[in-house]
Design an enzyme around this catalytic site. Sequence first.
Site, PDB file in Angstrom:
ATOM      1  N   TYR A 145      28.375 -13.901  -0.362  1.00 15.80           N
ATOM      2  CA  TYR A 145      29.588 -14.474   0.238  1.00 15.80           C
ATOM      3  C   TYR A 145      29.352 -15.940   0.630  1.00 15.80           C
ATOM      4  O   TYR A 145      30.135 -16.823   0.288  1.00 15.80           O
ATOM      5  CB  TYR A 145      30.029 -13.658   1.454  1.00 15.80           C
ATOM      6  CG  TYR A 145      31.234 -14.270   2.143  1.00 15.80           C
ATOM      7  CD1 TYR A 145      32.495 -14.214   1.548  1.00 15.80           C
ATOM      8  CD2 TYR A 145      31.113 -14.947   3.370  1.00 15.80           C
ATOM      9  CE1 TYR A 145      33.603 -14.810   2.157  1.00 15.80           C
ATOM     10  CE2 TYR A 145      32.213 -15.527   3.985  1.00 15.80           C
ATOM     11  CZ  TYR A 145      33.458 -15.456   3.370  1.00 15.80           C
ATOM     12  OH  TYR A 145      34.547 -16.050   3.974  1.00 15.80           O
TER      13      TYR A 145
ATOM     14  N   SER B 214      35.005 -21.874   4.057  1.00 16.96           N
ATOM     15  CA  SER B 214      34.585 -21.200   5.293  1.00 16.96           C
ATOM     16  C   SER B 214      33.507 -22.050   5.964  1.00 16.96           C
ATOM     17  O   SER B 214      32.888 -22.898   5.310  1.00 16.96           O
ATOM     18  CB  SER B 214      33.990 -19.834   4.936  1.00 16.96           C
ATOM     19  OG  SER B 214      33.355 -19.260   6.057  1.00 16.96           O
TER      20      SER B 214
HETATM   21  N1  LIG Z   1      38.734 -14.056   8.588  1.00 21.28           N
HETATM   22  C1  LIG Z   1      37.718 -14.900   8.718  1.00 21.28           C
HETATM   23  O1  LIG Z   1      36.967 -14.865   9.712  1.00 21.28           O
HETATM   24  C2  LIG Z   1      37.496 -15.957   7.665  1.00 21.28           C
HETATM   25  C3  LIG Z   1      36.661 -17.039   7.972  1.00 21.28           C
HETATM   26  C4  LIG Z   1      36.425 -18.011   7.022  1.00 21.28           C
HETATM   27  C5  LIG Z   1      37.024 -17.933   5.782  1.00 21.28           C
HETATM   28  N2  LIG Z   1      37.824 -16.876   5.479  1.00 21.28           N
HETATM   29  C6  LIG Z   1      38.427 -16.839   4.146  1.00 21.28           C
HETATM   30  O2  LIG Z   1      39.837 -16.808   4.290  1.00 21.28           O
HETATM   31  C7  LIG Z   1      40.407 -16.209   3.133  1.00 21.28           C
HETATM   32  C8  LIG Z   1      41.457 -15.199   3.577  1.00 21.28           C
HETATM   33  O3  LIG Z   1      40.801 -14.166   4.286  1.00 21.28           O
HETATM   34  P1  LIG Z   1      41.461 -13.385   5.504  1.00 21.28           P
HETATM   35  O4  LIG Z   1      40.577 -13.561   6.658  1.00 21.28           O
HETATM   36  O5  LIG Z   1      42.889 -13.715   5.634  1.00 21.28           O
HETATM   37  O6  LIG Z   1      41.228 -11.889   4.986  1.00 21.28           O
HETATM   38  P2  LIG Z   1      42.241 -10.694   4.664  1.00 21.28           P
HETATM   39  O7  LIG Z   1      43.194 -10.487   5.781  1.00 21.28           O
HETATM   40  O8  LIG Z   1      41.367  -9.563   4.236  1.00 21.28           O
HETATM   41  O9  LIG Z   1      43.061 -11.241   3.400  1.00 21.28           O
HETATM   42  C9  LIG Z   1      42.500 -11.298   2.116  1.00 21.28           C
HETATM   43  C10 LIG Z   1      43.622 -11.489   1.112  1.00 21.28           C
HETATM   44  O10 LIG Z   1      43.039 -11.553  -0.203  1.00 21.28           O
HETATM   45  C11 LIG Z   1      43.724 -10.625  -1.040  1.00 21.28           C
HETATM   46  N3  LIG Z   1      42.840 -10.086  -2.066  1.00 21.28           N
HETATM   47  C12 LIG Z   1      41.667  -9.422  -1.846  1.00 21.28           C
HETATM   48  N4  LIG Z   1      41.177  -9.004  -3.012  1.00 21.28           N
HETATM   49  C13 LIG Z   1      42.048  -9.402  -3.991  1.00 21.28           C
HETATM   50  C14 LIG Z   1      42.106  -9.246  -5.397  1.00 21.28           C
HETATM   51  N5  LIG Z   1      41.154  -8.594  -6.068  1.00 21.28           N
HETATM   52  N6  LIG Z   1      43.153  -9.780  -6.076  1.00 21.28           N
HETATM   53  C15 LIG Z   1      44.142 -10.438  -5.412  1.00 21.28           C
HETATM   54  N7  LIG Z   1      44.148 -10.606  -4.064  1.00 21.28           N
HETATM   55  C16 LIG Z   1      43.114 -10.092  -3.372  1.00 21.28           C
HETATM   56  C17 LIG Z   1      44.190  -9.515  -0.105  1.00 21.28           C
HETATM   57  O11 LIG Z   1      45.333  -8.867  -0.647  1.00 21.28           O
HETATM   58  P3  LIG Z   1      45.343  -7.422  -1.359  1.00 21.28           P
HETATM   59  O12 LIG Z   1      44.308  -6.573  -0.694  1.00 21.28           O
HETATM   60  O13 LIG Z   1      46.758  -6.967  -1.126  1.00 21.28           O
HETATM   61  O14 LIG Z   1      45.056  -7.708  -2.789  1.00 21.28           O
HETATM   62  C18 LIG Z   1      44.604 -10.322   1.127  1.00 21.28           C
HETATM   63  O15 LIG Z   1      45.908 -10.818   0.967  1.00 21.28           O
HETATM   64  C19 LIG Z   1      39.253 -15.617   2.344  1.00 21.28           C
HETATM   65  O16 LIG Z   1      38.939 -16.481   1.262  1.00 21.28           O
HETATM   66  C20 LIG Z   1      38.105 -15.594   3.340  1.00 21.28           C
HETATM   67  O17 LIG Z   1      36.851 -15.693   2.712  1.00 21.28           O
HETATM   68  C21 LIG Z   1      38.076 -15.894   6.397  1.00 21.28           C
END
Ligand SMILES: NC(=O)c1ccc[n+]([C@@H]2O[C@H](COP(=O)([O-])OP(=O)(O)OC[C@H]3O[C@@H](n4cnc5c(N)ncnc54)[C@H](OP(=O)(O)O)[C@@H]3O)[C@@H](O)[C@H]2O)c1
Length: 260
Positions: A151, A138
């Site tokens: 985080y 990130s």
């Molecule tokens: N969105 C942003 O602004 C942003 C920015 C920078 C970095 N990121 C990073 O990008 C990555 C993806 O995030 P996203 O934005 O796509 O968020 P998201 O839509 O909330 O997706 C998160 C994913 O992680 C899975 N997950 C959560 N807890 C889990 C667990 N205990 N076991 C297995 N799977 C789990 C969720 O699936 P289930 O709930 O079905 O398990 C979901 O598929 C993360 O690492 C986040 O830190 C996001």
Amino acid sequence: MKPVVLITGASSGIGAALAKVFAAHGHEVALVARRQDRLEALAGEIAATGRPRPTLITVDLERRDGASAIAAGLSSLGLEPAIVVNNAGFGLRGAAAALSCDEQLAMIDLNVRALTELSLMFVDSLARHRGGILNVASLAAFLPGPGMAVYYASKAYVLSFSEALHRELSERGVRVTALCPGPVPTEFQARAGLSLPAAARMLELSAERVAQIGYDAFMAGKRVVIAGIGNRIVVSLMHLVPHALLLRLVDQTRAAGAEK
Ligand SMILES: NC(=O)c1ccc[n+]([C@@H]2O[C@H](COP(=O)([O-])OP(=O)(O)OC[C@H]3O[C@@H](n4cnc5c(N)ncnc54)[C@H](OP(=O)(O)O)[C@@H]3O)[C@@H](O)[C@H]2O)c1
């Protein structure tokens, strides 16, 4: 054993977009998350494009046995990873001392422990297939984050670990890339208790765009990729601002993004 691309956190957001990008480029994918119904829907979407139906593994990666359950699931199907995409992760907004300690430790279990275990446990098969690891870090990896301290620290770990692994595994022909997105509208914000302040919205990219940037950088063997020119400028500017001022700015931006 047949090679697959293992993608964690594929049931929504960036992970689902990464699954589609890898599948569209002809890779067979194995998708991991807790919500089976979401994974089934995505597998149906990918299969409908004429690509092989993804393998689905429903696992909670906060559990200590999560990674070994994935390894057992793949091997029982005669599959092994050529590429591991560690994308699953979540954040929590609030002062670290006020948030639940257990929830923050669960965040470390997912964002750090599971990512580390999945990065290390398949290295032989990644080397055999001349594949690699794409770890989702990130913009938060580049600075401490008052108001989301654990985080930000977890993502600093992801970046540092991935860069070192990039160097260590290069001799074995294993690529390692850290993907650093800025703000992306996904389910992440609701789970973290965030809404994006207007300034951050200017830096927003779609999950699809971020996934394509991550895929291209990984294929090109890049060590780190910051998604989007705006975010690259922000990281460059961070190096010019005194650290104490930067901490204050992050804290104020975080407060502005608090859910009303
Ligand atoms: N969105 C942003 O602004 C942003 C920015 C920078 C970095 N990121 C990073 O990008 C990555 C993806 O995030 P996203 O934005 O796509 O968020 P998201 O839509 O909330 O997706 C998160 C994913 O992680 C899975 N997950 C959560 N807890 C889990 C667990 N205990 N076991 C297995 N799977 C789990 C969720 O699936 P289930 O709930 O079905 O398990 C979901 O598929 C993360 O690492 C986040 O830190 C996001």
